[in-house]
Design an enzyme around this catalytic site. Structure first.
Site, short mmCIF file in Angstrom:
data_model
loop_
_atom_site.label_atom_id
_atom_site.label_comp_id
_atom_site.label_asym_id
_atom_site.label_seq_id
_atom_site.Cartn_x
_atom_site.Cartn_y
_atom_site.Cartn_z
N SER A 15 9.02 -3.31 2.92
CA SER A 15 10.18 -4.19 3.07
C SER A 15 10.46 -4.96 1.78
O SER A 15 11.62 -5.21 1.43
CB SER A 15 10.02 -5.13 4.26
OG SER A 15 9.04 -6.10 4.02
N ASN A 16 9.42 -5.35 1.05
CA ASN A 16 9.66 -6.00 -0.25
C ASN A 16 10.28 -5.01 -1.23
O ASN A 16 11.16 -5.37 -2.01
CB ASN A 16 8.37 -6.60 -0.80
CG ASN A 16 8.06 -7.95 -0.19
OD1 ASN A 16 8.72 -8.93 -0.50
ND2 ASN A 16 7.10 -7.98 0.72
N ARG A 67 -12.11 6.29 -9.41
CA ARG A 67 -10.95 5.41 -9.43
C ARG A 67 -10.22 5.48 -10.76
O ARG A 67 -9.00 5.46 -10.81
CB ARG A 67 -11.38 3.96 -9.14
CG ARG A 67 -10.17 3.03 -9.11
CD ARG A 67 -10.50 1.68 -8.56
NE ARG A 67 -11.18 0.86 -9.54
CZ ARG A 67 -11.59 -0.38 -9.31
NH1 ARG A 67 -11.42 -0.94 -8.12
NH2 ARG A 67 -12.19 -1.07 -10.24
N ILE A 94 -7.40 -2.32 -4.67
CA ILE A 94 -7.74 -3.19 -5.79
C ILE A 94 -7.74 -2.33 -7.05
O ILE A 94 -8.32 -1.24 -7.07
CB ILE A 94 -9.11 -3.85 -5.55
CG1 ILE A 94 -8.99 -4.80 -4.36
CG2 ILE A 94 -9.58 -4.58 -6.81
CD1 ILE A 94 -10.28 -5.45 -3.94
N ASN A 109 2.97 -8.92 -8.75
CA ASN A 109 2.58 -8.68 -7.36
C ASN A 109 3.15 -9.80 -6.49
O ASN A 109 3.35 -10.92 -6.97
CB ASN A 109 1.05 -8.70 -7.26
CG ASN A 109 0.55 -8.48 -5.84
OD1 ASN A 109 1.03 -7.59 -5.12
ND2 ASN A 109 -0.42 -9.28 -5.41
N HIS A 111 2.15 -11.94 -3.09
CA HIS A 111 0.99 -12.22 -2.23
C HIS A 111 1.41 -13.24 -1.17
O HIS A 111 2.05 -14.25 -1.49
CB HIS A 111 -0.15 -12.78 -3.09
CG HIS A 111 -1.39 -13.03 -2.29
ND1 HIS A 111 -2.23 -12.01 -1.92
CD2 HIS A 111 -1.90 -14.15 -1.77
CE1 HIS A 111 -3.23 -12.51 -1.20
NE2 HIS A 111 -3.05 -13.82 -1.10
N ASP A 147 -5.78 -11.43 -7.38
CA ASP A 147 -4.81 -12.49 -6.99
C ASP A 147 -4.96 -13.74 -7.86
O ASP A 147 -4.76 -14.87 -7.40
CB ASP A 147 -4.97 -12.85 -5.50
CG ASP A 147 -4.70 -11.67 -4.59
OD1 ASP A 147 -3.87 -10.82 -4.96
OD2 ASP A 147 -5.31 -11.60 -3.52
N GLU A 176 9.65 -14.00 1.05
CA GLU A 176 9.16 -12.97 0.12
C GLU A 176 10.34 -12.15 -0.41
O GLU A 176 10.44 -11.89 -1.61
CB GLU A 176 8.16 -12.04 0.81
CG GLU A 176 6.88 -12.73 1.23
CD GLU A 176 5.84 -11.75 1.79
OE1 GLU A 176 5.80 -10.59 1.35
OE2 GLU A 176 5.05 -12.16 2.66
C1 GRF Z 1 3.73 -8.45 2.27
O1 GRF Z 1 3.41 -9.49 3.14
C2 GRF Z 1 3.23 -8.75 0.89
O2 GRF Z 1 3.25 -10.12 0.60
C3 GRF Z 1 1.80 -8.26 0.94
O3 GRF Z 1 1.83 -7.11 1.75
C4 GRF Z 1 2.96 -7.17 2.62
C5 GRF Z 1 3.75 -5.93 2.34
O4 GRF Z 1 4.83 -5.80 3.21
N1 GRF Z 1 1.30 -8.06 -0.39
P1 GRF Z 1 5.97 -4.77 2.86
O5 GRF Z 1 5.30 -3.39 2.73
O6 GRF Z 1 6.63 -5.20 1.60
O7 GRF Z 1 6.90 -4.80 4.03
#
Ligand code: GRF
Length: 194
Positions: A15-16, A67, A94, A109, A111, A147, A176
């Site tokens: 979603s972000n 990795r 990570i 990122n 968070h 983080d 977000e």
């Molecule tokens: C979000 O809450 C973001 O802050 C965290 O993981 C989640 C990812 O959600 N890092 P989406 O995949 O962006 O919907």
């Protein structure tokens, strides 16, 4: 204006990622989303990206001997897309020091906490268990400590009586989706740097 080329790394819903894609539709936005890379082939966000005409790739770390080899391959893909910046958006691995240092100052990122509070996982549960009155989210530069990189933007929300991790997460997600595109705009237009 030359728009900066941006890739997004996801593991799930995206979603972000979708909020960044939407923001980058504006002609005056200083970045374009040129690729989405997932470490899970089943990540729903990959279909969203493809539906928006964006290049996608998925790479399972388990298919690599180490990795480092997995992350070197990610860098090769990102460089084949000629990206200037990398946005982690729910990327649930990570990252190793070499990968992080390769993209240092060029990778950010989001968070779901008011960093430096609640690094790591289960941030909403931990905040509620502590009885905090305020929660939030942070967009930050990615540095080798988990983080720990410098903050670009934060948003705060009040914790309501009766909030559950789910209700808190849902309200926070709205913030977000607001601050991540804004933070990328600041980075791509050189208004912030590491
Ligand atoms: C979000 O809450 C973001 O802050 C965290 O993981 C989640 C990812 O959600 N890092 P989406 O995949 O962006 O919907």
């Amino acid at each position: 204006m030359t728009r900066k080329r941006v890739a997004i790394l996801i593991s799930g819903r995206g979603s972000n990622m979708a909020a960044l894609i939407e923001a980058a539709r504006a002609p005056d936005y200083p970045a374009e989303i040129v690729g989405v890379l997932s470490n899970r082939a089943a990540a729903p966000g990959l279909a969203t990206a493809a539906a928006n005409g964006i290049a996608t790739a998925s790479l399972a770390q388990s298919k690599f001997l180490s990795r480092d080899m997995f992350e070197d391959t990610m860098t090769q893909i990102l460089e084949s897309w000629e990206v200037d910046y990398v946005c982690l958006a729910g990327f649930m691995r990570i990252l190793g020091e070499d990968f992080v240092n390769h993209w240092l100052g060029r990778m950010i990122n989001i968070h779901p906490s008011l960093l430096p509070a609640y690094k790591g996982l289960h941030t909403h549960e931990r905040a509620l268990a502590d009885g905090v009155t305020e929660h939030g989210c942070t967009v930050h530069f990615v540095t080798p400590g988990l983080d720990e990189g410098p903050t670009i933007l934060q948003a705060r929300i009040p914790v309501a009586a009766g909030d559950t991790p789910e209700t808190l997460a849902e309200r926070l997600l709205v913030e977000e989706h607001r601050i991540y595109p804004e933070a990328l705009r600041l980075l791509a237009s050189h208004q912030v740097k590491l």
